[in-house]
Design an enzyme around this catalytic site. Structure first.
Site, PDB file in Angstrom:
ATOM      1  N   CYS A  46      16.461  14.838 -11.365  1.00 40.47           N
ATOM      2  CA  CYS A  46      17.569  14.883 -10.389  1.00 40.47           C
ATOM      3  C   CYS A  46      17.381  13.915  -9.227  1.00 40.47           C
ATOM      4  O   CYS A  46      18.288  13.731  -8.418  1.00 40.47           O
ATOM      5  CB  CYS A  46      17.768  16.302  -9.865  1.00 40.47           C
ATOM      6  SG  CYS A  46      16.503  16.847  -8.685  1.00 40.47           S
ATOM      7  N   ASN A  53       0.824  -1.200   0.000  1.00 40.91           N
ATOM      8  CA  ASN A  53       0.000   0.000   0.000  1.00 40.91           C
ATOM      9  C   ASN A  53       0.864   1.259   0.000  1.00 40.91           C
ATOM     10  O   ASN A  53       1.955   1.269   0.544  1.00 40.91           O
ATOM     11  CB  ASN A  53      -0.924   0.002   1.228  1.00 40.91           C
ATOM     12  CG  ASN A  53      -1.841  -1.214   1.238  1.00 40.91           C
ATOM     13  OD1 ASN A  53      -2.067  -1.825   0.197  1.00 40.91           O
ATOM     14  ND2 ASN A  53      -2.344  -1.567   2.404  1.00 40.91           N
ATOM     15  N   CYS A  81      11.758  13.594  -8.257  1.00 38.02           N
ATOM     16  CA  CYS A  81      12.028  14.258  -9.530  1.00 38.02           C
ATOM     17  C   CYS A  81      12.623  13.258 -10.516  1.00 38.02           C
ATOM     18  O   CYS A  81      13.583  12.560 -10.200  1.00 38.02           O
ATOM     19  CB  CYS A  81      12.987  15.424  -9.322  1.00 38.02           C
ATOM     20  SG  CYS A  81      13.531  16.170 -10.877  1.00 38.02           S
ATOM     21  N   ASP A 112      -0.435   4.284   1.020  1.00 38.41           N
ATOM     22  CA  ASP A 112      -1.229   5.280   1.741  1.00 38.41           C
ATOM     23  C   ASP A 112      -0.649   5.717   3.083  1.00 38.41           C
ATOM     24  O   ASP A 112      -1.185   6.623   3.725  1.00 38.41           O
ATOM     25  CB  ASP A 112      -2.650   4.749   1.950  1.00 38.41           C
ATOM     26  CG  ASP A 112      -2.667   3.347   2.574  1.00 38.41           C
ATOM     27  OD1 ASP A 112      -1.816   3.055   3.441  1.00 38.41           O
ATOM     28  OD2 ASP A 112      -3.533   2.537   2.186  1.00 38.41           O
ATOM     29  N   CYS A 164      16.074  21.147  -8.935  1.00 38.32           N
ATOM     30  CA  CYS A 164      16.890  21.291 -10.143  1.00 38.32           C
ATOM     31  C   CYS A 164      16.271  22.320 -11.085  1.00 38.32           C
ATOM     32  O   CYS A 164      16.826  22.608 -12.141  1.00 38.32           O
ATOM     33  CB  CYS A 164      17.081  19.943 -10.840  1.00 38.32           C
ATOM     34  SG  CYS A 164      15.580  19.231 -11.543  1.00 38.32           S
ATOM     35  N   HIS A 209       5.954  -0.495  -2.679  1.00 36.00           N
ATOM     36  CA  HIS A 209       5.580   0.283  -3.860  1.00 36.00           C
ATOM     37  C   HIS A 209       5.669   1.782  -3.620  1.00 36.00           C
ATOM     38  O   HIS A 209       5.064   2.571  -4.338  1.00 36.00           O
ATOM     39  CB  HIS A 209       4.166  -0.111  -4.320  1.00 36.00           C
ATOM     40  CG  HIS A 209       4.075  -1.543  -4.758  1.00 36.00           C
ATOM     41  ND1 HIS A 209       2.881  -2.217  -4.888  1.00 36.00           N
ATOM     42  CD2 HIS A 209       5.045  -2.423  -5.102  1.00 36.00           C
ATOM     43  CE1 HIS A 209       3.129  -3.466  -5.282  1.00 36.00           C
ATOM     44  NE2 HIS A 209       4.431  -3.611  -5.415  1.00 36.00           N
ATOM     45  N   GLY A 233      -4.879  -9.047   3.551  1.00 34.90           N
ATOM     46  CA  GLY A 233      -5.603  -8.242   2.586  1.00 34.90           C
ATOM     47  C   GLY A 233      -4.966  -8.138   1.219  1.00 34.90           C
ATOM     48  O   GLY A 233      -4.971  -7.078   0.616  1.00 34.90           O
ATOM     49  N   SER A 234      -4.429  -9.250   0.739  1.00 33.84           N
ATOM     50  CA  SER A 234      -3.906  -9.256  -0.632  1.00 33.84           C
ATOM     51  C   SER A 234      -4.338 -10.539  -1.324  1.00 33.84           C
ATOM     52  O   SER A 234      -4.279 -11.615  -0.737  1.00 33.84           O
ATOM     53  CB  SER A 234      -2.374  -9.170  -0.628  1.00 33.84           C
ATOM     54  OG  SER A 234      -1.886  -9.308  -1.957  1.00 33.84           O
ATOM     55  N   CYS A 292      10.102  20.433 -10.507  1.00 32.72           N
ATOM     56  CA  CYS A 292      10.994  20.259  -9.360  1.00 32.72           C
ATOM     57  C   CYS A 292      11.661  21.580  -8.979  1.00 32.72           C
ATOM     58  O   CYS A 292      12.175  22.298  -9.833  1.00 32.72           O
ATOM     59  CB  CYS A 292      12.044  19.211  -9.721  1.00 32.72           C
ATOM     60  SG  CYS A 292      13.332  19.000  -8.491  1.00 32.72           S
TER      61      CYS A 292
HETATM   62 ZN   LIG Z   1      14.792  17.828  -9.921  1.00 34.93          ZN
END
Ligand SMILES: [Zn+2]
Length: 286
Positions: free
Chosen positions: A138, A110, A135, A112, A191, A127, A229-230, A188
């Site tokens: 960079c 998850n 970014c 969240d 950079c 994940h 829960g998967s 971003c």
């Molecule tokens: Zn950047």
């Protein structure tokens, strides 16, 4: 142990699960089913059928500027709901079991942040997490809340009506196509111009190898692996069940509906997590 209320519904026999978790050093692998009680929808329901929403893919996000723009416009609107989601009794029960020294690390699919919000520590976000951006140029990682402030500044009048009121697991909502032109995206700050991506692994993108290695190491040093829960449909999570089986580490699966790992499980509980986990914590973590 406070904070975990007794379930009102009848819970199936938890003796085998309690015995396994009671041995200590259980590693948790959690999926979307743990967060549905917090109002965050699952890609797949109890029947395992794919919902109509097609998740963002890595290919679209990185190669199609219009697709990226669409994602951020929808995410800007959907972010409120994700940011406002609160941990549920299942999250709090996992944290209580961890406090009691029975659960070690937590590997979650998850994005969240609700394990941490529920008081858990040692959470490996397989994940990534929606609470940060990265970014693409960079690599700078920044808080999503900061981006939200910037987006509100440059989009004072952007309040499109979502097609429906359902927020997707990626944290976005469906918006009418014509609304997208009214949205302004920012880049971003570190950079000065790199495109931003939520710090989550999209479909079609690989999980960083060091993160996978850390998750394997956690599984291999555990006394048991407890899947919460998967449906284990994607290899991203299923591979840890396969590894546990190979290492002779017992596997428990708590999920509503069938999972791909059912024939590998030593303990299988097919019941709502919101009932099972508080009951388990009541029994073991008092
Ligand atoms: Zn950047």
């Amino acid at each position: 142990m406070g904070g975990v209320t007794a379930p009102l519904t009848v819970v199936p026999d938890l003796d085998d699960l309690a015995r396994l978790v009671g041995n200590g050093n259980a590693v948790v692998l959690s999926g979307a089913g743990l967060s549905t009680d917090s109002g965050i929808p699952d890609y797949r329901g109890a029947t395992g059928s794919l919902r109509r929403h097609t998740p963002m893919t890595w290919q679209t996000f990185t190669r199609d500027p219009r697709g990226r723009h669409r994602y951020w416009a929808r995410s800007f609107v959907g972010w409120r709901q994700i940011a406002g989601a609160r941990p549920n009794a299942g999250h709090r029960a996992v944290a209580a079991l961890q406090d009691a020294g029975l659960v070690g690390g937590i590997i979650t699919q998850n994005v969240d942040g609700l394990h941490q919000a529920g008081g858990a520590t040692d959470v490996l976000e397989l994940h990534g997490g929606l609470d940060r951006t990265v970014c693409l140029q960079c690599g700078d990682v920044a808080p999503r809340a900061e981006l939200d402030l910037r987006l509100r500044e440059v989009n004072p009048g952007f309040r499109p009506e979502p097609v429906d009121d359902e927020v997707n697991p990626d944290g976005d909502v469906e918006l009418p196509e014509e609304a997208l032109d009214g949205f302004v995206m920012v880049d971003c700050l570190a950079c000065g111009g790199g495109p931003l991506k939520p710090d989550v692994v999209f479909f079609g993108e690989t999980v960083p190898p060091d993160r996978v290695a850390a998750a394997y190491a956690a599984v291999c040093s555990a006394r048991s692996l407890v899947v919460l829960g998967s449906s284990l449909t994607v290899m991203s999570g299923y591979r840890f069940v396969l590894r546990a089986e190979k290492e002779g580490i017992p596997v428990a699966i708590v999920n509503c509906g069938p999972t791909r790992g059912d024939d590998k499980a030593d303990v299988r509980v097919d019941a709502p997590l919101g009932s099972v986990l508080p009951a388990l914590a009541d029994r073991l973590a008092r």
